[in-house]
Motif scaffolding. Structure first.
Motif, PDB file in Angstrom:
ATOM      1  N   SER A 151      23.745  26.896 -26.095  1.00  0.00           N
ATOM      2  CA  SER A 151      22.722  26.681 -27.123  1.00  0.00           C
ATOM      3  C   SER A 151      22.996  27.543 -28.343  1.00  0.00           C
ATOM      4  N   ASN A 201      27.365  18.203 -31.458  1.00  0.00           N
ATOM      5  CA  ASN A 201      26.429  19.066 -30.742  1.00  0.00           C
ATOM      6  C   ASN A 201      25.947  18.443 -29.430  1.00  0.00           C
ATOM      7  N   TYR A 202      25.815  17.131 -29.422  1.00  0.00           N
ATOM      8  CA  TYR A 202      25.400  16.450 -28.195  1.00  0.00           C
ATOM      9  C   TYR A 202      26.483  16.569 -27.123  1.00  0.00           C
ATOM     10  N   SER A 205      26.144  19.919 -25.647  1.00  0.00           N
ATOM     11  CA  SER A 205      25.000  20.004 -24.728  1.00  0.00           C
ATOM     12  C   SER A 205      25.318  19.336 -23.396  1.00  0.00           C
ATOM     13  N   SER A 208      27.335  21.710 -21.459  1.00  0.00           N
ATOM     14  CA  SER A 208      26.467  22.754 -20.906  1.00  0.00           C
ATOM     15  C   SER A 208      25.800  22.289 -19.623  1.00  0.00           C
ATOM     16  N   LYS A 209      25.280  21.061 -19.628  1.00  0.00           N
ATOM     17  CA  LYS A 209      24.609  20.532 -18.436  1.00  0.00           C
ATOM     18  C   LYS A 209      25.576  20.374 -17.268  1.00  0.00           C
TER      19      LYS A 209
END
Length: 216
Positions: A151, A201-202, A205, A208-209
């Motif tokens: 983030s 950015n998606y 993310s 990250s998940k």
């Protein structure tokens, strides 16, 4: 709105050149700020005399300053003392210092979240403080840091757009030049820039998940 003119081959190439600078600055700043953040975070976590106090003061000062001020300082104030940085170097330096201070808090919190019982067990088994930190605390702490770190990296990437104030030839800077060539290019250009930022950015993310699920 002139989508055809705004999305000409020349304009798209110009935007991609800006995207390259954005990604380059973000990539270098992410690496450097992570290293700085780890050093500051570990120093504060271990309560090293003097160094922990210095780290605390540094982090508190930087966290309470606007990033834009740091960017201006690196680009326009440092030359007054003989240090001249170009737009790219100034942006990377400012982002590294600012994000490093933010990341240090993530690192410190991640390390502090490790169960004290495990630390005591490691010490009682004969491991030194350094060995306990390296083999017990850091591996567990780093796994818990992944979501907030990603983030923060996403915020860093978006913050590269502030480099436009020092004429950093990043994505927003080049978009502004294209818009200046024709008022009808404004909405098409900004829509495309928004899509580019969202896509990058998606993807971060999603990474990250996936990392969070893997470490669960």
């Amino acid at each position: 709105m002139d989508f055809v003119g705004a999305y000409s081959a020349e304009n798209l190439k110009f935007l991609m050149e800006g995207l390259y600078i954005t990604l380059f600055v973000a990539f270098v700043a992410i690496i450097l700020s992570f290293l700085l953040g780890c050093i500051l975070g570990v120093t504060r976590y271990t309560n090293i005399p003097v160094l922990s106090q210095i780290s605390f003061v540094f982090v508190e000062i930087i966290r309470n300053l606007p990033l834009l001020l740091l960017i201006f300082f690196m680009r326009f104030a440092l030359p007054e003392v003989g240090i001249k940085l170009g737009p790219v170097a100034a942006a990377i330096t400012a982002l590294t210092i600012f994000e490093g201070a933010m990341i240090s808090e993530i690192v410190r919190a991640g390390l502090a979240s490790v169960d004290k019982g495990q630390i005591e067990a490691a010490r009682s088994s004969g491991l030194t403080s350094v060995q306990t930190l390296w083999h017990i605390v850091l591996p567990q702490g780093l796994r818990r840091m992944v979501p907030p770190l990603v983030s923060q990296f996403i915020s860093l990437l978006k913050d590269t757009s502030l480099g436009v104030v020092i004429s950093l030839a990043e994505l927003m800077h080049n978009a502004g030049i294209i818009i200046g060539h024709g008022f009808n290019y404004t909405i098409p250009t900004l829509l495309l820039v928004a899509l580019i930022y969202f896509t990058v950015n998606y993807l971060l993310s999603l990474l990250s998940k996936r990392l969070e699920a893997k470490n669960a």
